[in-house]
Enzyme design. Structure first.
Site, PDB file in Angstrom:
ATOM      1  N   TYR A  70     -11.218 -22.543  19.034  1.00 28.20           N
ATOM      2  CA  TYR A  70     -10.201 -23.567  18.794  1.00 28.20           C
ATOM      3  C   TYR A  70     -10.645 -24.445  17.636  1.00 28.20           C
ATOM      4  O   TYR A  70     -11.519 -25.303  17.782  1.00 28.20           O
ATOM      5  CB  TYR A  70      -9.985 -24.435  20.036  1.00 28.20           C
ATOM      6  CG  TYR A  70      -9.438 -23.695  21.236  1.00 28.20           C
ATOM      7  CD1 TYR A  70      -8.869 -22.430  21.129  1.00 28.20           C
ATOM      8  CD2 TYR A  70      -9.499 -24.270  22.502  1.00 28.20           C
ATOM      9  CE1 TYR A  70      -8.376 -21.769  22.229  1.00 28.20           C
ATOM     10  CE2 TYR A  70      -8.994 -23.614  23.620  1.00 28.20           C
ATOM     11  CZ  TYR A  70      -8.438 -22.359  23.472  1.00 28.20           C
ATOM     12  OH  TYR A  70      -7.954 -21.709  24.581  1.00 28.20           O
ATOM     13  N   PHE A 219      -0.670 -21.277  29.255  1.00 25.21           N
ATOM     14  CA  PHE A 219       0.755 -21.474  28.982  1.00 25.21           C
ATOM     15  C   PHE A 219       1.511 -21.768  30.279  1.00 25.21           C
ATOM     16  O   PHE A 219       2.555 -21.157  30.554  1.00 25.21           O
ATOM     17  CB  PHE A 219       1.356 -20.258  28.279  1.00 25.21           C
ATOM     18  CG  PHE A 219       0.843 -20.039  26.884  1.00 25.21           C
ATOM     19  CD1 PHE A 219       0.240 -21.078  26.176  1.00 25.21           C
ATOM     20  CD2 PHE A 219       0.956 -18.805  26.270  1.00 25.21           C
ATOM     21  CE1 PHE A 219      -0.239 -20.870  24.882  1.00 25.21           C
ATOM     22  CE2 PHE A 219       0.480 -18.595  24.977  1.00 25.21           C
ATOM     23  CZ  PHE A 219      -0.115 -19.622  24.283  1.00 25.21           C
ATOM     24  N   GLY A 222       4.980 -22.575  29.438  1.00 23.18           N
ATOM     25  CA  GLY A 222       5.663 -21.668  28.527  1.00 23.18           C
ATOM     26  C   GLY A 222       5.008 -21.495  27.183  1.00 23.18           C
ATOM     27  O   GLY A 222       5.401 -20.638  26.399  1.00 23.18           O
ATOM     28  N   GLY A 223       4.002 -22.318  26.866  1.00 24.55           N
ATOM     29  CA  GLY A 223       3.283 -22.165  25.607  1.00 24.55           C
ATOM     30  C   GLY A 223       4.100 -22.653  24.425  1.00 24.55           C
ATOM     31  O   GLY A 223       4.697 -23.736  24.447  1.00 24.55           O
ATOM     32  N   PHE A 224       4.171 -21.829  23.370  1.00 25.49           N
ATOM     33  CA  PHE A 224       4.841 -22.245  22.140  1.00 25.49           C
ATOM     34  C   PHE A 224       6.360 -22.220  22.289  1.00 25.49           C
ATOM     35  O   PHE A 224       7.081 -22.740  21.450  1.00 25.49           O
ATOM     36  CB  PHE A 224       4.402 -21.343  20.986  1.00 25.49           C
ATOM     37  CG  PHE A 224       2.922 -21.397  20.737  1.00 25.49           C
ATOM     38  CD1 PHE A 224       2.327 -22.551  20.247  1.00 25.49           C
ATOM     39  CD2 PHE A 224       2.112 -20.309  21.028  1.00 25.49           C
ATOM     40  CE1 PHE A 224       0.964 -22.620  20.028  1.00 25.49           C
ATOM     41  CE2 PHE A 224       0.747 -20.362  20.807  1.00 25.49           C
ATOM     42  CZ  PHE A 224       0.163 -21.525  20.310  1.00 25.49           C
ATOM     43  N   THR A 225       6.858 -21.605  23.380  1.00 30.65           N
ATOM     44  CA  THR A 225       8.287 -21.624  23.703  1.00 30.65           C
ATOM     45  C   THR A 225       8.441 -22.243  25.085  1.00 30.65           C
ATOM     46  O   THR A 225       8.310 -21.558  26.099  1.00 30.65           O
ATOM     47  CB  THR A 225       8.881 -20.203  23.695  1.00 30.65           C
ATOM     48  OG1 THR A 225       8.617 -19.589  22.430  1.00 30.65           O
ATOM     49  CG2 THR A 225      10.384 -20.253  23.914  1.00 30.65           C
ATOM     50  N   PRO A 226       8.663 -23.552  25.163  1.00 33.10           N
ATOM     51  CA  PRO A 226       8.698 -24.233  26.468  1.00 33.10           C
ATOM     52  C   PRO A 226       9.698 -23.603  27.432  1.00 33.10           C
ATOM     53  O   PRO A 226      10.724 -23.057  27.022  1.00 33.10           O
ATOM     54  CB  PRO A 226       9.106 -25.667  26.101  1.00 33.10           C
ATOM     55  CG  PRO A 226       8.657 -25.825  24.683  1.00 33.10           C
ATOM     56  CD  PRO A 226       8.837 -24.479  24.046  1.00 33.10           C
TER      57      PRO A 226
END
Length: 294
Positions: A70, A219, A222-226
């Protein structure tokens, strides 16, 4: 455990879980979002990132998830600056098995020498003599991939025998790889993608619960797409809560071995997550939410 809601001094929701001989709060904190865009480079607000870590500790969170990849190195060094010397109650879980390339990709790095280097770098960046828990990251950015984990996992077992690692886990793993790891050495956790809408590990979660092994969903929101669902929104509206709060509360109710590590770079959002995960869910709420992933 205090039941007070919306106060920083309240204990995190969900109680505690034991990773080997380490007791951690079921509600933890994932440090990935403390980096720059694309999980690369330093944060735009460095002081703010340090403040979020301090707030997590002040809230009683004793499980922080990180990785040398990271940044790379950024989150580990921020954790050290904010929280070192670490209180005995605080436990840091890291992962090895992938690095970052100049394009922001996550190429695998699972040769024994790669793993030995990664463990040394984690120790140095975090300022530790031994890492509490190290997860072996498998698969790729698209998800788990079949294949034996014996060679890289045995390399980590050797580092554990040398006293550089206390406990082992696996991440982004298939059920077959989880079973293979358990046949080689004890594991204390599995960290895979899982949330209300993505429930491919339901059976695995229940099997691990029976064995006293933690399941840590990455996630979880949902991660980068909530997460988006009319059923989730309906339950949230009924409870006068945010959909993300409901999703976290559902995860804590799903199984006692689930540990949460939602990430954020905002103190206000961190407090929201902690308070939201306390939401009481009725049997009707749970039934409605369970249908989302089915």
């Amino acid at each position: 455990m205090s039941e007070t809601v919306n106060t920083p001094s309240a204990s995190p929701p969900g109680g505690t879980w034991t990773l080997g001989d380490l007791t951690v709060t079921r509600f933890g904190y994932g440090a990935m979002q403390l980096t720059g865009p694309g999980v690369m480079g330093p944060p735009a607000d460095r002081d703010g990132a340090l403040a979020v870590l301090c707030e997590a500790a002040d809230l009683g969170i004793s499980h922080i998830d990180t990785a040398g990849a990271y940044g790379p190195h950024i989150t580990n060094r921020l954790i050290r600056e904010a929280l070192h010397p670490y209180p005995e109650s605080l436990h840091i879980v890291t992962k090895v098995g992938a690095v970052r390339d100049q394009h922001g990709g996550w190429p695998p790095a699972r040769q024994p020498e790669d793993l030995r280097r990664a463990v040394r770098e984690n120790l140095e960046d975090l300022g530790l003599d031994a890492l509490d828990v190290v997860n072996l990251r498998l698969g790729d950015a698209q998800g788990p991939r079949p294949g034996s984990l014996a060679e890289p996992f045995e390399a980590l077992v050797e580092l554990r025998q040398q006293g550089l690692i206390r406990h082992l886990g696996v991440s982004n793993a298939t059920p077959e790889q989880v079973a293979e790891a358990q046949a080689i050495a004890p594991i204390v956790c599995v960290q895979n993608m899982y949330n209300l809408a993505y429930r491919q590990d339901d059976e695995l979660i229940d099997e691990l619960a029976d064995k006293g092994i933690a399941y840590v969903p990455f996630f979880p929101l949902g991660g980068f797409t909530p997460l988006q669902s009319t059923a989730l929104s309906a339950v949230a509206t009924r409870l006068t809560a945010t959909p993300m709060s409901v999703a976290l509360a559902w995860l804590l109710r799903r199984s006692p071995n689930i540990l949460l590590i939602p990430g954020t770079s905002s103190i206000a959002h961190l407090r929201e997550n902690v308070a939201g995960a306390r939401l009481p869910l009725s049997d009707e709420d749970l039934a409605e939410l369970d249908n989302i992933g089915h």
